[in-house]
Design a protein around this motif. Structure first.
Motif, PDB file in Angstrom:
ATOM      1  N   PRO A   1      -9.710   4.285  -5.302  1.00  0.00           N
ATOM      2  CA  PRO A   1     -10.826   3.699  -4.535  1.00  0.00           C
ATOM      3  C   PRO A   1     -10.765   2.176  -4.500  1.00  0.00           C
ATOM      4  CG  PRO A   1     -11.634   5.353  -6.057  1.00  0.00           C
ATOM      5  CD  PRO A   1     -10.193   5.170  -6.365  1.00  0.00           C
ATOM      6  N   VAL A   2     -10.380   1.566  -5.631  1.00  0.00           N
ATOM      7  CA  VAL A   2     -10.306   0.103  -5.669  1.00  0.00           C
ATOM      8  C   VAL A   2      -9.162  -0.393  -4.792  1.00  0.00           C
ATOM      9  CG1 VAL A   2     -10.147  -1.901  -7.167  1.00  0.00           C
ATOM     10  CG2 VAL A   2     -11.276   0.138  -7.978  1.00  0.00           C
ATOM     11  N   VAL A   3      -7.999   0.284  -4.877  1.00  0.00           N
ATOM     12  CA  VAL A   3      -6.849  -0.137  -4.062  1.00  0.00           C
ATOM     13  C   VAL A   3      -7.219  -0.077  -2.581  1.00  0.00           C
ATOM     14  CG1 VAL A   3      -4.471   0.373  -3.428  1.00  0.00           C
ATOM     15  CG2 VAL A   3      -5.186   0.635  -5.783  1.00  0.00           C
ATOM     16  N   THR A   4      -7.766   1.065  -2.151  1.00  0.00           N
ATOM     17  CA  THR A   4      -8.146   1.211  -0.743  1.00  0.00           C
ATOM     18  C   THR A   4      -9.088   0.086  -0.330  1.00  0.00           C
ATOM     19  OG1 THR A   4      -8.178   3.565  -1.219  1.00  0.00           O
ATOM     20  CG2 THR A   4      -8.918   2.891   0.956  1.00  0.00           C
ATOM     21  N   SER A   5     -10.120  -0.151  -1.149  1.00  0.00           N
ATOM     22  CA  SER A   5     -11.113  -1.149  -0.774  1.00  0.00           C
ATOM     23  C   SER A   5     -10.522  -2.554  -0.724  1.00  0.00           C
ATOM     24  CB  SER A   5     -12.278  -1.119  -1.757  1.00  0.00           C
ATOM     25  OG  SER A   5     -12.765   0.185  -1.867  1.00  0.00           O
ATOM     26  N   CYS A   6      -9.662  -2.884  -1.694  1.00  0.00           N
ATOM     27  CA  CYS A   6      -9.026  -4.209  -1.665  1.00  0.00           C
ATOM     28  C   CYS A   6      -8.230  -4.388  -0.377  1.00  0.00           C
ATOM     29  CB  CYS A   6      -8.076  -4.377  -2.849  1.00  0.00           C
ATOM     30  SG  CYS A   6      -8.895  -4.635  -4.405  1.00  0.00           S
TER      31      CYS A   6
ATOM     32  N   SER B   1      -3.626  -4.778 -10.431  1.00  0.00           N
ATOM     33  CA  SER B   1      -3.948  -4.032 -11.652  1.00  0.00           C
ATOM     34  C   SER B   1      -4.428  -2.620 -11.299  1.00  0.00           C
ATOM     35  CB  SER B   1      -4.985  -4.784 -12.489  1.00  0.00           C
ATOM     36  OG  SER B   1      -6.122  -5.050 -11.728  1.00  0.00           O
ATOM     37  N   SER B   2      -5.077  -2.470 -10.130  1.00  0.00           N
ATOM     38  CA  SER B   2      -5.522  -1.133  -9.729  1.00  0.00           C
ATOM     39  C   SER B   2      -4.365  -0.260  -9.266  1.00  0.00           C
ATOM     40  CB  SER B   2      -6.553  -1.224  -8.608  1.00  0.00           C
ATOM     41  OG  SER B   2      -7.557  -2.116  -8.954  1.00  0.00           O
ATOM     42  N   VAL B   3      -3.361  -0.886  -8.637  1.00  0.00           N
ATOM     43  CA  VAL B   3      -2.177  -0.112  -8.255  1.00  0.00           C
ATOM     44  C   VAL B   3      -1.508   0.433  -9.512  1.00  0.00           C
ATOM     45  CG1 VAL B   3       0.169  -0.294  -7.348  1.00  0.00           C
ATOM     46  CG2 VAL B   3      -1.722  -1.223  -6.048  1.00  0.00           C
TER      47      VAL B   3
ATOM     48  N   ALA C   1      -5.203   3.265   5.409  1.00  0.00           N
ATOM     49  CA  ALA C   1      -5.052   2.993   3.977  1.00  0.00           C
ATOM     50  C   ALA C   1      -5.559   4.175   3.159  1.00  0.00           C
ATOM     51  CB  ALA C   1      -5.805   1.717   3.601  1.00  0.00           C
ATOM     52  N   PHE C   2      -6.702   4.741   3.567  1.00  0.00           N
ATOM     53  CA  PHE C   2      -7.318   5.829   2.822  1.00  0.00           C
ATOM     54  C   PHE C   2      -6.417   7.065   2.797  1.00  0.00           C
ATOM     55  CE2 PHE C   2     -10.271   9.205   1.868  1.00  0.00           C
ATOM     56  CZ  PHE C   2     -11.199   8.611   1.024  1.00  0.00           C
ATOM     57  N   PHE C   3      -5.932   7.470   3.986  1.00  0.00           N
ATOM     58  CA  PHE C   3      -5.108   8.679   4.054  1.00  0.00           C
ATOM     59  C   PHE C   3      -3.796   8.503   3.317  1.00  0.00           C
ATOM     60  CE2 PHE C   3      -7.792   9.543   7.837  1.00  0.00           C
ATOM     61  CZ  PHE C   3      -8.348  10.707   7.362  1.00  0.00           C
ATOM     62  N   MET C   4      -3.236   7.299   3.441  1.00  0.00           N
ATOM     63  CA  MET C   4      -1.967   7.034   2.774  1.00  0.00           C
ATOM     64  C   MET C   4      -2.116   7.206   1.256  1.00  0.00           C
ATOM     65  SD  MET C   4       0.028   3.935   4.474  1.00  0.00           S
ATOM     66  CE  MET C   4      -0.567   2.686   3.391  1.00  0.00           C
TER      67      MET C   4
ATOM     68  N   ALA D   1       0.834  -1.203   0.000  1.00  0.00           N
ATOM     69  CA  ALA D   1       0.000   0.000   0.000  1.00  0.00           C
ATOM     70  C   ALA D   1       0.869   1.253   0.000  1.00  0.00           C
ATOM     71  CB  ALA D   1      -0.923  -0.011   1.210  1.00  0.00           C
ATOM     72  N   LEU D   2       1.929   1.243   0.837  1.00  0.00           N
ATOM     73  CA  LEU D   2       2.830   2.396   0.881  1.00  0.00           C
ATOM     74  C   LEU D   2       3.485   2.644  -0.477  1.00  0.00           C
ATOM     75  CD1 LEU D   2       4.727   2.141   4.265  1.00  0.00           C
ATOM     76  CD2 LEU D   2       3.514   4.119   3.416  1.00  0.00           C
ATOM     77  N   LEU D   3       3.937   1.563  -1.106  1.00  0.00           N
ATOM     78  CA  LEU D   3       4.620   1.729  -2.382  1.00  0.00           C
ATOM     79  C   LEU D   3       3.654   2.171  -3.470  1.00  0.00           C
ATOM     80  CD1 LEU D   3       7.081  -1.270  -2.287  1.00  0.00           C
ATOM     81  CD2 LEU D   3       7.670   1.132  -2.326  1.00  0.00           C
TER      82      LEU D   3
END
Lengths: 303, 315
Positions: free
Chosen positions: B281-286, B273-275, B23-26, A151-153
């Motif tokens: 939004p997808v990354v956070t939710s995953c 794939s979202s990263v 996760a959201f703030f990051m 997540a960080l990366l």
């Protein structure tokens, strides 16, 4: 080990020097009894030397692309063959060792120091301080495996410094938790209490009395963890999140080479064997260290 | 017990919310760039340069100009009151909930298949090693476990593909659907946890076999098999249960890489794939879904202790 902890500083001063020495001698004796451990130490030494002098040892320039030599098999000119761009895989692998070891050791060291300080402070002061710090640790440990680093990366982008930051931030909580437990288990022992009664400042109690006696299991965990961190770094780079292209690294070599799995499997096999070999050395060392120092199993498991 | 249960449940919910906030703030920390990235990935012809108006339009469409904590409260209240995780930037505004619910099934199937391998292989072999302590078979199996925790699982996955799909042509390279597809990813994923569980079962079994009640049972003349299956196994497997909970989380994290290799349409694949597409939004939710699954499994493991071992009492 537990007997050693109870000796108060005063008693330690009165003991003949020899008896302190003997614990060090015991360490050497234990190592002398274990040829496997010595072999691993030797291999680690060789590995570190190879990693440090990688650019001088490698027979070819790891970045030298020559498309006409691509995907060659094992030969006397190219010990491990060449990759899909014609780069010498042996040179790439050696330089990859430098990247992997550097990143893994820096991030484990920083995480270790940070985690120990946080754990020591939380365990020693207790109360609100402990509550707040422990909740932070719990929160970080709620992210399984490489997910937090990932997540960080995803937010910071790939890069060596970012990778080190991400791994460090996701690792320190484990050390903090273990250190906190250790400190809580020894902080009510008489020698700490007497140091407190004697009016020593908290900082001094922590540095002189708590740190040295609480740190052993944490250090062993760190040794075991280096292998684990090397695997994480490789995994993140494999996904294209760790190391930017252009720097030789085993995970990204596998990631790039996997397209050629059918035609030129050496692209994948060689860096994978390199990772396995290095992680194996660290796992054996951690294992041996745990036996030698006889740390109880459940203090160190669950990474 | 009820009080403990409620307290733990409260903590569980709070931790999931805190993790989602983290996760959201990051991921939302760079507001300006987000809009540009969205434009780059969604609008044809915008790959290289994004005009300020378009970025502005996207920002206002997804409320990217609001302060981050307002964005977060909106997101959280949407999740709690409407079961809505927002909409994806990239997949033509599909709701994230739809994407996640489509991906959740495959990931759970894969994780359960791996967990079955871990249990079916790890526990019996661990017991076998404990019974044959320090005999050659024990040493060989223990050596194999150290070797297998040293393999990178993604590399093992590729080697399995090389041998079983490309060379022997026995199993499909990648994909989803038929039962043959699940074999290789499940094996690759199960390798690490199996080795660790095997070692813990062995240690725990050895410890249990050294207890006095076992010695007593032997002295009474009971057969060893009877002692092993009726007396030792229950006590020996209690510490293993915690580990299974923890390793379920590692399996979930491991699926991120393994799913990517085998083109398995699960959460991990969606995450990666979202990263790549910066579909935040997808990354956070995953990430939140993975964390929530991990925490819930461990919560269930903790609670189930009470039923497995009545000696354990909660305050």
């Amino acid at each position: 080990m537990s007997e050693e902890i109870i000796i108060s500083p005063e008693t330690r001063r009165m003991l003949p020097v020899k008896s302190i020495d003997s614990s060090k001698n015991r360490l050497y004796r234990e190592i002398a009894k274990r040829p496997g451990f010595q072999v691993c130490l030797l291999l680690l030494g060789i590995l570190v030397i190879v990693a440090i002098f990688a650019p001088y040892i490698s027979p070819y320039d790891p970045e030298a692309i020559s498309v006409k030599d691509k995907n060659q098999g094992i030969s006397s000119a190219h010990l491990f063959g060449t990759d899909f761009l014609g780069r010498d895989l042996f040179s790439l692998t050696i330089c990859g060792a430098q990247t992997s070891l550097l990143i893994a050791s820096i991030s484990v060291a920083v995480a270790l120091v940070f985690g120990c300080v946080v754990g020591c402070v939380a365990g020693y002061y207790g109360g609100v301080v402990d509550e707040v710090l422990s909740r932070c640790v719990d929160l970080l440990l709620a992210f399984p495996g490489i997910i937090f680093a990932l997540a960080l990366l995803a937010f910071m982008g790939a890069g060596i410094l970012n990778l080190i930051i991400a791994i460090t931030l996701s690792q320190w909580a484990i050390y903090a938790r273990l250190m906190r437990g250790q400190v809580i288990s020894i902080k009510n022992l008489e020698y700490v209490q007497s140091a407190y009664t004697a009016g020593l400042p908290d900082r001094r109690i922590m540095i002189r009395h708590l740190f040295p006696n609480a740190i052993m299991p944490v250090l062993i965990l760190a040794t075991l963890d280096i292998g684990h961190v090397i695997l994480s770094v490789a995994g993140l780079s494999f996904l294209g999140l760790g190391i930017p292209p252009g720097i030789p690294e085993w995970g990204s070599m596998i990631g790039a080479g996997k397209e050629f799995l059918r035609t030129a499997p050496l692209n994948v096999i060689v860096p994978g064997l390199a990772i396995t070999f290095v992680v194996l050395i660290f796992n054996f060392l951690g294992e041996g260290l745990r036996d030698i120092l006889d740390v109880h199993n459940d203090q160190v498991n669950i990474g | 017990m009820h009080y403990y249960l409620i307290k733990r449940l409260g903590f569980l919910v709070l931790t999931i919310i805190a993790a989602s906030a983290l996760a959201f703030f990051m991921l939302h920390a760079v507001p300006g760039e987000t809009a540009e990235n969205v434009a780059r990935h969604t609008i044809v012809g915008m790959e290289d340069s994004v005009s300020a108006e378009v970025a502005q339009e996207i920002s206002s469409k997804y409320n990217l100009n609001d302060p981050i904590w307002i964005q977060y409260t909106n997101w959280l209240s949407g999740l709690i009151f409407r079961g809505d995780l927002g909409s994806s930037y990239v997949y033509k505004d599909t709701s994230v909930m739809t994407l996640i619910s489509l991906a959740l099934g495959p990931t759970i199937i894969l994780a359960i298949a791996s967990m079955l391998i871990v249990i079916v292989v790890g526990i019996p072999l661990g017991m076998y090693c404990a019974v044959h302590e320090n005999r050659p078979s024990d040493l060989i199996i223990r050596g194999a476990t150290i070797l297998s925790i040293s393999f990178p699982s993604f590399w093992l996955a590729l080697m399995l593909i090389l041998v079983f799909s490309l060379m022997l042509n026995l199993l499909p390279v990648a994909g989803y659907g038929s039962p043959a597809n699940i074999v290789l990813p499940a094996v690759a994923l199960a390798l690490h946890p199996t080795a660790v569980v095997l070692r813990i079962v062995r240690t725990s079994m050895l410890e249990t076999l050294g207890q006095q009640y076992i010695t007593f049972a032997i002295a009474k003349g009971l057969s060893f098999g009877h002692i092993l299956w009726n007396h030792a196994i229950k006590n020996a497997l209690i510490p293993v249960l915690t580990l299974l909970g923890v390793y379920f989380g590692h399996l979930l994290a491991g699926t991120v890489i393994i799913e990517n290799i085998f083109a398995w349409p699960g959460i991990g694949n969606l995450l990666i794939s979202s990263v790549d597409a910066r579909d935040i939004p997808v990354v956070t939710s995953c990430i939140v879904v993975i964390v929530a699954m991990f925490l819930i499994v461990n919560f269930v493991v903790d609670i189930s202790y009470h039923f497995i071992d009545p000696r354990i009492r909660y305050e």
